[in-house]
Each structure stands twice: as C-alpha cells, then as structure tokens.
Design an enzyme around this catalytic site. Structure first.
Site, PDB file in Angstrom:
ATOM      1  N   ASP A  77       0.644   6.776  -0.544  1.00 49.74           N
ATOM      2  CA  ASP A  77       0.515   8.194  -0.888  1.00 49.74           C
ATOM      3  C   ASP A  77       0.170   8.341  -2.371  1.00 49.74           C
ATOM      4  O   ASP A  77       0.597   7.525  -3.191  1.00 49.74           O
ATOM      5  CB  ASP A  77       1.840   8.919  -0.564  1.00 49.74           C
ATOM      6  CG  ASP A  77       1.631  10.417  -0.404  1.00 49.74           C
ATOM      7  OD1 ASP A  77       0.468  10.880  -0.449  1.00 49.74           O
ATOM      8  OD2 ASP A  77       2.635  11.132  -0.239  1.00 49.74           O
ATOM      9  N   HIS A  96      -9.170   7.780  -3.132  1.00 52.09           N
ATOM     10  CA  HIS A  96      -9.154   6.949  -1.915  1.00 52.09           C
ATOM     11  C   HIS A  96      -9.911   5.632  -2.158  1.00 52.09           C
ATOM     12  O   HIS A  96      -9.485   4.566  -1.712  1.00 52.09           O
ATOM     13  CB  HIS A  96      -9.779   7.700  -0.732  1.00 52.09           C
ATOM     14  CG  HIS A  96      -9.000   8.930  -0.335  1.00 52.09           C
ATOM     15  ND1 HIS A  96      -7.641   8.924  -0.167  1.00 52.09           N
ATOM     16  CD2 HIS A  96      -9.400  10.199  -0.052  1.00 52.09           C
ATOM     17  CE1 HIS A  96      -7.228  10.141   0.187  1.00 52.09           C
ATOM     18  NE2 HIS A  96      -8.284  10.930   0.258  1.00 52.09           N
ATOM     19  N   SER A  98      -3.157   9.358   9.473  1.00 49.91           N
ATOM     20  CA  SER A  98      -2.178   9.812  10.466  1.00 49.91           C
ATOM     21  C   SER A  98      -2.831  10.756  11.470  1.00 49.91           C
ATOM     22  O   SER A  98      -3.935  11.283  11.227  1.00 49.91           O
ATOM     23  CB  SER A  98      -1.018  10.522   9.771  1.00 49.91           C
ATOM     24  OG  SER A  98      -1.436  11.799   9.325  1.00 49.91           O
ATOM     25  N   TRP A 127      -6.249  14.711  10.426  1.00 52.65           N
ATOM     26  CA  TRP A 127      -7.464  15.405  10.888  1.00 52.65           C
ATOM     27  C   TRP A 127      -7.499  16.841  10.369  1.00 52.65           C
ATOM     28  O   TRP A 127      -8.544  17.476  10.345  1.00 52.65           O
ATOM     29  CB  TRP A 127      -7.533  15.436  12.422  1.00 52.65           C
ATOM     30  CG  TRP A 127      -7.661  14.085  13.059  1.00 52.65           C
ATOM     31  CD1 TRP A 127      -6.690  13.434  13.756  1.00 52.65           C
ATOM     32  CD2 TRP A 127      -8.809  13.224  13.095  1.00 52.65           C
ATOM     33  NE1 TRP A 127      -7.151  12.218  14.205  1.00 52.65           N
ATOM     34  CE2 TRP A 127      -8.456  12.067  13.817  1.00 52.65           C
ATOM     35  CE3 TRP A 127     -10.101  13.317  12.569  1.00 52.65           C
ATOM     36  CZ2 TRP A 127      -9.345  11.017  14.040  1.00 52.65           C
ATOM     37  CZ3 TRP A 127     -10.985  12.274  12.793  1.00 52.65           C
ATOM     38  CH2 TRP A 127     -10.609  11.142  13.515  1.00 52.65           C
ATOM     39  N   LEU A 187      -1.008 -14.080   7.199  1.00 51.71           N
ATOM     40  CA  LEU A 187      -0.564 -12.682   7.268  1.00 51.71           C
ATOM     41  C   LEU A 187      -1.242 -11.925   8.417  1.00 51.71           C
ATOM     42  O   LEU A 187      -2.436 -12.114   8.654  1.00 51.71           O
ATOM     43  CB  LEU A 187      -0.947 -12.016   5.937  1.00 51.71           C
ATOM     44  CG  LEU A 187      -0.559 -10.563   5.744  1.00 51.71           C
ATOM     45  CD1 LEU A 187       0.946 -10.434   5.536  1.00 51.71           C
ATOM     46  CD2 LEU A 187      -1.297  -9.999   4.533  1.00 51.71           C
ATOM     47  N   ARG A 223       7.190   3.707   0.363  1.00 49.95           N
ATOM     48  CA  ARG A 223       6.327   4.886   0.255  1.00 49.95           C
ATOM     49  C   ARG A 223       6.055   5.123  -1.224  1.00 49.95           C
ATOM     50  O   ARG A 223       6.986   5.212  -2.025  1.00 49.95           O
ATOM     51  CB  ARG A 223       6.982   6.124   0.874  1.00 49.95           C
ATOM     52  CG  ARG A 223       6.051   7.338   0.746  1.00 49.95           C
ATOM     53  CD  ARG A 223       6.540   8.563   1.455  1.00 49.95           C
ATOM     54  NE  ARG A 223       5.498   9.586   1.417  1.00 49.95           N
ATOM     55  CZ  ARG A 223       5.235  10.431   2.389  1.00 49.95           C
ATOM     56  NH1 ARG A 223       5.947  10.401   3.491  1.00 49.95           N
ATOM     57  NH2 ARG A 223       4.270  11.318   2.280  1.00 49.95           N
ATOM     58  N   VAL A 227       9.482   9.972   5.930  1.00 51.63           N
ATOM     59  CA  VAL A 227       8.968   8.923   6.812  1.00 51.63           C
ATOM     60  C   VAL A 227       7.665   9.368   7.493  1.00 51.63           C
ATOM     61  O   VAL A 227       6.848   8.544   7.918  1.00 51.63           O
ATOM     62  CB  VAL A 227      10.057   8.521   7.829  1.00 51.63           C
ATOM     63  CG1 VAL A 227       9.531   7.604   8.900  1.00 51.63           C
ATOM     64  CG2 VAL A 227      11.221   7.839   7.095  1.00 51.63           C
TER      65      VAL A 227
HETATM   66  C1  FPP Z   1      -2.687   9.447   0.929  1.00 52.77           C
HETATM   67  O1  FPP Z   1      -3.014   9.987  -0.314  1.00 52.77           O
HETATM   68  C2  FPP Z   1      -3.708   8.527   1.400  1.00 52.77           C
HETATM   69  C3  FPP Z   1      -4.420   8.660   2.571  1.00 52.77           C
HETATM   70  C4  FPP Z   1      -4.226   9.772   3.511  1.00 52.77           C
HETATM   71  C5  FPP Z   1      -5.463   7.731   2.952  1.00 52.77           C
HETATM   72  C6  FPP Z   1      -5.187   6.308   2.611  1.00 52.77           C
HETATM   73  C7  FPP Z   1      -6.476   5.595   2.561  1.00 52.77           C
HETATM   74  C8  FPP Z   1      -6.787   4.600   1.719  1.00 52.77           C
HETATM   75  C9  FPP Z   1      -5.842   3.974   0.766  1.00 52.77           C
HETATM   76  C10 FPP Z   1      -8.140   4.052   1.711  1.00 52.77           C
HETATM   77  C11 FPP Z   1      -8.593   3.495   3.007  1.00 52.77           C
HETATM   78  C12 FPP Z   1      -7.740   2.401   3.511  1.00 52.77           C
HETATM   79  C13 FPP Z   1      -8.189   1.374   4.253  1.00 52.77           C
HETATM   80  C14 FPP Z   1      -7.214   0.419   4.812  1.00 52.77           C
HETATM   81  C15 FPP Z   1      -9.639   1.163   4.497  1.00 52.77           C
HETATM   82  P1  FPP Z   1      -3.181  11.558  -0.419  1.00 52.77           P
HETATM   83  O2  FPP Z   1      -4.603  11.896  -0.252  1.00 52.77           O
HETATM   84  O3  FPP Z   1      -2.246  12.228   0.543  1.00 52.77           O
HETATM   85  O4  FPP Z   1      -2.714  11.800  -1.895  1.00 52.77           O
HETATM   86  P2  FPP Z   1      -2.000  13.103  -2.472  1.00 52.77           P
HETATM   87  O5  FPP Z   1      -0.647  13.197  -1.820  1.00 52.77           O
HETATM   88  O6  FPP Z   1      -1.895  12.779  -3.928  1.00 52.77           O
HETATM   89  O7  FPP Z   1      -2.895  14.266  -2.197  1.00 52.77           O
END
Ligand code: FPP
Length: 247
Positions: free
Chosen positions: A21, A38, A66, A70, A132, A187, A194
């Site tokens: 996160d 990202h 998650s 979407w 792994l 986290r 969670v």
């Molecule tokens: C949460 O940060 C992150 C996600 C919803 C996406 C996680 C994706 C990646 C780390 C890149 C792709 C991964 C792979 C394995 C190819 P957020 O956007 O909720 O951050 P915020 O809470 O600061 O807005």
C-alpha cells in the site's frame, strides 16, 4: 540470488504475505501521477522477492489487485493491467532463471485473454522451480476465496452435505492449500487493516504494519519485519508456559 540454498533457521517465516500500500501517496508527495507510484512499486517487488529468496522464505504472496480495485478510475485500472502484462512479459524469464515458481491466485476470468494466456504460460514455465514460490493475488478477495472453496468442495463431494464439511476439509480447497499458511502479514503505507486478503489462511498470522510507502520498501524493511516476527511468542491459543515447555 541464493534461492537454492534454503537456510535452516526455523525462525524465518515460511510464508510472508504482503499488502503493498502507498503507491499513490508516494507519487502524490512528488507531484507525479499515481501510475508512477505503481511503476516504482514494481521495483520494490523485485527487491522483496530477491531478499525473501536470500533469507530462505518458502512462499511470498503479494496483493497486487483486489476484487474491490475495479472501482478505481478506469484509467488507473487500465494502467495497472498494462503494468501487470508488462511484468509478465519482462520479468518471468528472470524469475525462472532464479528458480522461482510463479502462481497467480484470484478470479482470473475477469482479465483480458492476453493476460490470462501470459499467466498460464508463466505458471507452466516455472511450475517445477523449487526455491521461492511467488504468489500474485490478482482480482483476489478473501471472501471470494472461501466461497470458491465451498463450491469446489461440493463439486468434489456431490453426495455429501454441508453438515459433513470440516475446517480441515475446507482448508484443502482455499487458494494456496499446497503451501504453508502465511505466518507473517506485512502491510505498508500506514493503514492497519487486513482488507479482505487471505482471511481464512491468515487466522494465526503475525501482523506487521509499516509506515513506509510501498515504493520505498526494501531489503532492510523486510529484515526489520522478520526481526519483529522473530521477537514474538506464537502461542496458537495455548498459555505462555505451555509453549515454553515444548522447547
Ligand atoms: C496500493 O497502492 C497498490 C496497488 C493497488 C497496486 C499494487 C501494484 C503494484 C505494486 C505494481 C504491480 C505489481 C505486480 C506484481 C506486477 P495505492 O494505490 O492504494 O496507494 P495509496 O493508498 O497511496 O493511494
């Protein structure tokens, strides 16, 4: 990567699950578009995979997308899908070279055919790797997982009723049933929730919350989380004295 040399230290968690996160906030702090966060998050994924392999973790499960994600703006969802596809195209051969087995958990039917084909190809290519296991949770939700497990159990036992179902039976049908249960949940990003991740599997996991934003998470951050795990007494419902007498 020392992935073939699994260390014998029993205090290393067998299975680490991570809610990644803070990508959006990392970008916002730098006046950059969320997507850049990202992108930087993918670099953090690489660092963490490498470190987990080095210290002898058997399974690493990352919450990449998650069932609720979407609901994000369409542009962000599309960019995340593009990043997922790019990672599948660019990174899988490196994972394979490092003896990493890749698995994707979640309802993959919602992804494009191109992504689904790359997932299958990647899983087949890396299926026999023994270091792994990297599980990517994509379009995954813990409640979805429990419901799919019940359906799968019923399909496998058409003559039995729900009255026959036990926890041990159902455990064989949830995602990751072939691996050790997660013993450490990390986290990042400062939130302490969670968020519908592996809710069945993590019943006894140690929880570790970090204020670091995911793109900043690195090898030292993993080591710190593992050190915290090692300092805890895991009682699994027993008393402290009972646990001590087992040593
Ligand atoms: C949460 O940060 C992150 C996600 C919803 C996406 C996680 C994706 C990646 C780390 C890149 C792709 C991964 C792979 C394995 C190819 P957020 O956007 O909720 O951050 P915020 O809470 O600061 O807005």
């Amino acid at each position: 990567m020392l992935l073939s040399q699994r260390q014998t230290n029993p205090n290393i968690p067998k299975h680490i699950a991570i809610i990644m996160d803070g990508n959006g906030r990392w970008a916002k702090q730098r006046f950059l578009p969320r997507f850049v966060g990202h992108q930087k998050g993918v670099n953090a994924v690489k660092r963490v995979v490498k470190r987990c392999g080095e210290i002898g973790v058997e399974s690493l499960t990352l919450f990449a997308f998650s069932t609720e994600n979407w609901k994000r703006p369409e542009e962000e969802v599309n960019k995340l899908m593009g990043l997922f596809l790019m990672a599948l195209q660019k990174e899988v051969s490196k994972l394979n070279d490092n003896n990493v087995r890749l698995r994707v958990i979640g309802d993959r039917s919602a992804f494009s055919e191109e992504i689904q084909a790359h997932i299958e190809k990647a899983e087949t290519l890396t299926a026999k790797n023994t270091a792994l296991t990297l599980n990517i949770a994509a379009n995954y939700g813990g409640r979805w997982d429990i419901v799919q497990a019940v359906k799968a159990w019923q399909a496998a036992h058409p003559d039995q009723s729900a009255a026959d179902l036990t926890e041990a039976e159902l455990s064989q049908y949830v995602c990751l049933a072939d691996q050790a249960v997660p013993d450490l949940l990390i986290r990042t990003g400062g939130e302490q929730r969670v968020s519908n991740f592996l809710i069945w599997q993590m019943a006894y996991a140690e929880l570790y919350f970090s204020d670091e934003l995911w793109p900043d998470f690195n090898e030292a951050s993993i080591d710190q989380a593992v050190a915290s795990f090692q300092s805890r007494e895991r009682r699994f419902g027993k008393t402290s004295e009972q646990v001590a007498s087992l040593c």
